[in-house]
Enzyme design. Structure first.
Site, PDB file in Angstrom:
ATOM      1  N   HIS A   1      49.789  -6.002  19.191  1.00  0.00           N
ATOM      2  CA  HIS A   1      51.094  -6.660  19.206  1.00  0.00           C
ATOM      3  C   HIS A   1      52.108  -5.811  19.985  1.00  0.00           C
ATOM      4  O   HIS A   1      52.449  -4.716  19.551  1.00  0.00           O
ATOM      5  CB  HIS A   1      51.541  -6.827  17.748  1.00  0.00           C
ATOM      6  CG  HIS A   1      52.797  -7.590  17.565  1.00  0.00           C
ATOM      7  ND1 HIS A   1      53.944  -7.020  17.088  1.00  0.00           N
ATOM      8  CD2 HIS A   1      53.076  -8.887  17.806  1.00  0.00           C
ATOM      9  CE1 HIS A   1      54.884  -7.933  17.013  1.00  0.00           C
ATOM     10  NE2 HIS A   1      54.390  -9.087  17.443  1.00  0.00           N
TER      11      HIS A   1
ATOM     12  N   GLU B   1      49.116  -8.718  23.020  1.00  0.00           N
ATOM     13  CA  GLU B   1      50.176  -9.730  22.909  1.00  0.00           C
ATOM     14  C   GLU B   1      51.406  -9.255  23.650  1.00  0.00           C
ATOM     15  O   GLU B   1      51.703  -8.052  23.670  1.00  0.00           O
ATOM     16  CB  GLU B   1      50.515  -9.930  21.430  1.00  0.00           C
ATOM     17  CG  GLU B   1      51.522 -11.024  21.148  1.00  0.00           C
ATOM     18  CD  GLU B   1      52.963 -10.566  20.932  1.00  0.00           C
ATOM     19  OE1 GLU B   1      53.793 -11.417  20.611  1.00  0.00           O
ATOM     20  OE2 GLU B   1      53.264  -9.359  21.116  1.00  0.00           O
TER      21      GLU B   1
ATOM     22  N   ASP C   1      55.651 -10.720  24.712  1.00  0.00           N
ATOM     23  CA  ASP C   1      56.697 -11.739  24.778  1.00  0.00           C
ATOM     24  C   ASP C   1      57.193 -11.750  26.213  1.00  0.00           C
ATOM     25  O   ASP C   1      57.279 -10.692  26.846  1.00  0.00           O
ATOM     26  CB  ASP C   1      57.845 -11.375  23.842  1.00  0.00           C
ATOM     27  CG  ASP C   1      57.352 -11.177  22.418  1.00  0.00           C
ATOM     28  OD1 ASP C   1      56.943 -12.165  21.805  1.00  0.00           O
ATOM     29  OD2 ASP C   1      57.350 -10.024  21.959  1.00  0.00           O
TER      30      ASP C   1
ATOM     31  N   HIS D   1      60.963  -8.483  24.291  1.00  0.00           N
ATOM     32  CA  HIS D   1      61.037  -9.338  23.101  1.00  0.00           C
ATOM     33  C   HIS D   1      62.428  -9.934  22.897  1.00  0.00           C
ATOM     34  O   HIS D   1      62.578 -11.145  22.711  1.00  0.00           O
ATOM     35  CB  HIS D   1      60.629  -8.544  21.860  1.00  0.00           C
ATOM     36  CG  HIS D   1      60.728  -9.327  20.587  1.00  0.00           C
ATOM     37  ND1 HIS D   1      61.892  -9.420  19.854  1.00  0.00           N
ATOM     38  CD2 HIS D   1      59.817 -10.084  19.923  1.00  0.00           C
ATOM     39  CE1 HIS D   1      61.683 -10.192  18.793  1.00  0.00           C
ATOM     40  NE2 HIS D   1      60.429 -10.610  18.817  1.00  0.00           N
TER      41      HIS D   1
ATOM     42  N   GLU E   1      53.545 -14.929  24.653  1.00  0.00           N
ATOM     43  CA  GLU E   1      54.466 -15.729  23.830  1.00  0.00           C
ATOM     44  C   GLU E   1      55.737 -16.034  24.610  1.00  0.00           C
ATOM     45  O   GLU E   1      56.408 -15.121  25.088  1.00  0.00           O
ATOM     46  CB  GLU E   1      54.817 -14.984  22.536  1.00  0.00           C
ATOM     47  CG  GLU E   1      55.756 -15.821  21.667  1.00  0.00           C
ATOM     48  CD  GLU E   1      56.249 -15.123  20.416  1.00  0.00           C
ATOM     49  OE1 GLU E   1      55.682 -14.078  20.018  1.00  0.00           O
ATOM     50  OE2 GLU E   1      57.229 -15.629  19.841  1.00  0.00           O
TER      51      GLU E   1
END
Ligand code: G3P
Ligand code: CA
Length: 255
Positions: A13, A40, A42, A55, A114
């Site tokens: 993450h 992962e 963003d 993020h 994401e």
């Protein structure tokens, strides 16, 4: 672990973000060295249309600067330090992260992207993500299992945009509410997986079986506590996102 099910795949993450500053190249390299099955990130769009791995809406928490990502150019972001004391780091673009993941030759790993909403540039974010995946030749995988990229969002409309434009790409509808994730939303937008938080999963473990019955995988975030890792393994969660990829891989090897 459920008989017959395999251990969850481990997704780092924001990289190995418990050890190194989030969304930095060093954090992703460490995650891959530690054996993460996926990473992962963003993504947000800069003023001049570049996708960067950040993020928050602003750079205030994670860099030496201040301001909104959407109001800054990539060159302006590159002036800032996203690293730690003694280990400076520049902002990471999605393109640089895709390159790292695809070039990691020891094993095939997946990139979970994401998209954040609501944002100033709306659907342009998904359009740019798809263009980037096409540029790298990974927008039309042979199957969801073989895909090197997964696109995720809390925004159902964002998942739907990806599904409509790139039906072969796996997608995750993220959410906090079990009623939402267990209801018709994921079917409506065609998500291939549901993404509950670990808190939601603790309260509603049946989400995993419900998703499986509908042909969907489960992606759980952010799973840092050993008891939660074991819970995800027992329930047959497909993917777990964690800030501690190395420790989580080691723990899963024992369950
Ligand atoms: O992987 C999903 C998770 O990252 C969602 O929450 O706030 O960390 O982006 P957040
Ligand atoms: Ca995220």
């Amino acid at each position: 672990m459920n008989q017959g099910s395999r251990a969850p795949f481990v997704v780092a993450h924001r990289g190995a973000s418990a050890a190194l500053p989030e969304h930095t190249l060093a954090a992703y390299e460490l995650a891959l060295q530690e054996g993460a099955d996926g990473v992962e990130c963003d993504v947000r769009l800069t003023r001049d249309g570049h996708l960067v791995c950040v993020h928050d809406r602003t750079v205030d928490r994670t860099s030496s600067g201040t301001g909104l990502v959407s109001e800054m150019s990539l060159d302006e972001l590159r002036e800032l330090d996203f690293g730690a004391e003694g280990a400076p780091a520049t902002v990471l673009t999605l393109s640089e992260l895709i390159t790292l993941v695809l070039d990691w030759r020891t094993r095939p790993t997946k990139l979970f992207i994401e998209t954040k909403h609501p944002v100033r540039y709306g659907a342009l974010v998904e359009n740019k993500v798809l263009a980037e995946l096409q540029r790298f030749g990974i927008a039309t995988p042979a199957s969801a299992d073989h895909s090197r990229a997964v696109v995720m969002s809390f925004a159902a409309t964002a998942v739907w945009r990806i599904r409509r434009a790139a039906p072969l790409l796996p997608t995750v509808l993220l959410g906090e509410s079990s009623r939402y994730l267990g209801g018709s939303a994921s079917t409506t937008v065609g998500a291939t997986a549901v993404g509950p938080s670990v808190r939601t999963l603790r309260e509603h473990p049946d989400l995993v079986d419900k998703a499986a019955a509908a042909g969907r995988a489960t992606y759980c975030w952010t799973v840092d506590e050993p008891d939660d890792v074991r819970l995800c393994a027992d329930l047959g969660v497909s993917w777990i996102a964690t800030n501690h990829p190395g420790r989580t891989k080691a723990l899963l090897a024992t369950v």
